[in-house]
Design a protein around this motif. Structure first.
Motif, PDB file in Angstrom:
ATOM      1  N   LYS A  72       0.782  -1.231  -0.188  1.00 11.81           N
ATOM      2  CA  LYS A  72      -0.007  -0.079   0.152  1.00 11.81           C
ATOM      3  C   LYS A  72       0.809   1.395  -0.062  1.00 11.81           C
ATOM      4  O   LYS A  72       1.807   1.520   0.730  1.00 11.81           O
ATOM      5  CB  LYS A  72      -0.732   0.141   1.198  1.00 11.81           C
ATOM      6  N   CYS A  73       0.620   2.129  -1.067  1.00 13.75           N
ATOM      7  CA  CYS A  73       1.436   3.262  -1.229  1.00 13.75           C
ATOM      8  C   CYS A  73       0.883   4.584  -0.200  1.00 13.75           C
ATOM      9  O   CYS A  73      -0.265   4.705  -0.246  1.00 13.75           O
ATOM     10  CB  CYS A  73       1.432   3.630  -2.559  1.00 13.75           C
ATOM     11  N   ASP A  74       1.884   5.019   0.552  1.00 12.95           N
ATOM     12  CA  ASP A  74       1.377   6.332   1.197  1.00 12.95           C
ATOM     13  C   ASP A  74       1.175   7.310   0.298  1.00 12.95           C
ATOM     14  O   ASP A  74       0.201   8.385   0.537  1.00 12.95           O
ATOM     15  CB  ASP A  74       2.692   6.719   1.913  1.00 12.95           C
ATOM     16  N   ALA A  75       1.918   7.603  -0.921  1.00 13.74           N
ATOM     17  CA  ALA A  75       1.928   8.717  -1.600  1.00 13.74           C
ATOM     18  C   ALA A  75       0.598   8.929  -2.483  1.00 13.74           C
ATOM     19  O   ALA A  75      -0.059   9.694  -2.554  1.00 13.74           O
ATOM     20  CB  ALA A  75       3.187   8.977  -2.299  1.00 13.74           C
ATOM     21  N   CYS A  76       0.512   7.715  -3.270  1.00  9.18           N
ATOM     22  CA  CYS A  76      -0.539   7.660  -4.330  1.00  9.18           C
ATOM     23  C   CYS A  76      -1.763   7.032  -4.075  1.00  9.18           C
ATOM     24  O   CYS A  76      -2.642   6.815  -4.810  1.00  9.18           O
ATOM     25  CB  CYS A  76      -0.018   7.312  -5.889  1.00  9.18           C
ATOM     26  N   GLY A  77      -1.650   6.040  -2.867  1.00  7.99           N
ATOM     27  CA  GLY A  77      -2.761   5.394  -2.528  1.00  7.99           C
ATOM     28  C   GLY A  77      -2.949   3.954  -3.392  1.00  7.99           C
ATOM     29  O   GLY A  77      -3.706   3.127  -3.203  1.00  7.99           O
ATOM     30  N   TYR A  78      -1.999   3.760  -4.028  1.00  5.49           N
ATOM     31  CA  TYR A  78      -1.690   2.293  -4.695  1.00  5.49           C
ATOM     32  C   TYR A  78      -1.807   1.070  -3.717  1.00  5.49           C
ATOM     33  O   TYR A  78      -1.198   1.045  -2.627  1.00  5.49           O
ATOM     34  CB  TYR A  78      -0.511   2.120  -5.589  1.00  5.49           C
ATOM     35  N   GLU A  79      -2.662   0.123  -4.150  1.00  7.22           N
ATOM     36  CA  GLU A  79      -2.707  -0.825  -3.236  1.00  7.22           C
ATOM     37  C   GLU A  79      -2.579  -2.222  -4.124  1.00  7.22           C
ATOM     38  O   GLU A  79      -3.536  -2.415  -4.956  1.00  7.22           O
ATOM     39  CB  GLU A  79      -4.049  -0.957  -2.585  1.00  7.22           C
ATOM     40  N   ALA A  99       8.792  -0.915  -3.170  1.00  5.84           N
ATOM     41  CA  ALA A  99       8.539   0.431  -3.543  1.00  5.84           C
ATOM     42  C   ALA A  99       7.371   0.494  -4.539  1.00  5.84           C
ATOM     43  O   ALA A  99       6.921  -0.687  -5.289  1.00  5.84           O
ATOM     44  CB  ALA A  99       9.711   1.123  -4.413  1.00  5.84           C
ATOM     45  N   CYS A 100       6.528   1.538  -4.629  1.00  4.00           N
ATOM     46  CA  CYS A 100       5.186   1.606  -5.234  1.00  4.00           C
ATOM     47  C   CYS A 100       5.500   1.338  -6.782  1.00  4.00           C
ATOM     48  O   CYS A 100       6.492   2.085  -7.483  1.00  4.00           O
ATOM     49  CB  CYS A 100       4.535   3.032  -5.099  1.00  4.00           C
ATOM     50  N   PRO A 101       4.781   0.530  -7.472  1.00  3.36           N
ATOM     51  CA  PRO A 101       5.151   0.271  -8.759  1.00  3.36           C
ATOM     52  C   PRO A 101       4.736   1.428  -9.836  1.00  3.36           C
ATOM     53  O   PRO A 101       5.027   1.621 -10.878  1.00  3.36           O
ATOM     54  CB  PRO A 101       4.206  -1.096  -9.155  1.00  3.36           C
ATOM     55  N   LYS A 102       3.672   2.253  -8.980  1.00  4.65           N
ATOM     56  CA  LYS A 102       3.143   3.201  -9.803  1.00  4.65           C
ATOM     57  C   LYS A 102       3.920   4.845  -9.628  1.00  4.65           C
ATOM     58  O   LYS A 102       4.172   5.314 -10.739  1.00  4.65           O
ATOM     59  CB  LYS A 102       1.780   3.719  -9.245  1.00  4.65           C
ATOM     60  N   CYS A 103       4.181   5.130  -8.623  1.00  7.94           N
ATOM     61  CA  CYS A 103       4.931   6.330  -8.305  1.00  7.94           C
ATOM     62  C   CYS A 103       6.317   6.090  -7.655  1.00  7.94           C
ATOM     63  O   CYS A 103       7.053   7.249  -7.419  1.00  7.94           O
ATOM     64  CB  CYS A 103       4.096   7.188  -7.707  1.00  7.94           C
ATOM     65  N   GLY A 104       6.681   4.997  -7.492  1.00  4.70           N
ATOM     66  CA  GLY A 104       7.997   4.979  -6.734  1.00  4.70           C
ATOM     67  C   GLY A 104       8.160   5.304  -5.074  1.00  4.70           C
ATOM     68  O   GLY A 104       9.143   5.216  -4.573  1.00  4.70           O
ATOM     69  N   GLY A 105       7.068   5.299  -4.689  1.00  2.00           N
ATOM     70  CA  GLY A 105       6.904   6.143  -3.104  1.00  2.00           C
ATOM     71  C   GLY A 105       7.007   4.947  -2.133  1.00  2.00           C
ATOM     72  O   GLY A 105       7.164   3.815  -2.472  1.00  2.00           O
ATOM     73  N   HIS A 106       7.149   5.452  -1.166  1.00  2.00           N
ATOM     74  CA  HIS A 106       7.063   4.446   0.142  1.00  2.00           C
ATOM     75  C   HIS A 106       5.962   3.881   0.204  1.00  2.00           C
ATOM     76  O   HIS A 106       5.128   4.317   0.277  1.00  2.00           O
ATOM     77  CB  HIS A 106       7.584   5.371   1.200  1.00  2.00           C
TER      78      HIS A 106
HETATM   79 ZN    ZN Z   1       2.650   5.319  -5.148  1.00  2.00          ZN
END
Ligand code: ZN
Length: 126
Positions: A72-79, A99-106
């Motif tokens: 689950k991404c903190d930045a973009c909400g990807y799950e 890391a987030c596959p969408k935005c690379g976020g935490h």
């Molecule tokens: Zn993300």
């Protein structure tokens, strides 16, 4: 062997749980094992067989279900699932990218890193 200590904890937890019921026999125990745990199912089955000897669990079958990694991404909400590092097709091994596959976020790991009992087929005394 990592599997031995995990299975040993698991078996004693199950036996403790079973003490609450009037169990005659246990047919099967189903556990879920997260892909991030790096636990080998063969080693776990082997350890289970040895560690359940002379217990109520002796002779029961251990069913192992793999649990996929979920982030689950903190930045973009990807799950969803993690992306794996690509080694080509030469190997069965995989290394998940945490890391987030969408935005690379935490990301937080929300599934795939635990090993737990899902259900048990038990026979209770009347
Ligand atoms: Zn993300």
């Amino acid at each position: 062997m990592h599997e031995v200590s995990v299975v040993s904890d698991l078996v004693s937890a199950i036996i403790n749980e079973l003490k609450k019921y009037n169990v005659v026999s246990v047919e099967a125990v189903t556990i879920t094992v997260g892909k991030l745990t790096n636990l080998g199912s063969e080693q776990m089955e082997f350890a289970y067989e040895i560690m359940t000897r002379d217990t109520i669990l002796e002779g029961s079958k251990l069913n192992i279900e793999e649990e996929d990694i979920k982030l689950k991404c903190d930045a973009c909400g990807y799950e969803g699932p993690a992306k794996n590092l690509d080694f080509g097709d030469s190997t069965e091994h995989f290394i998940p990218v945490l890391a987030c596959p969408k935005c690379g976020g935490h990301v937080k790991i929300i599934a795939g890193q635990t090993c737990c009992v899902k259900n048990m087929n038990i026979e209770e005394a009347n």
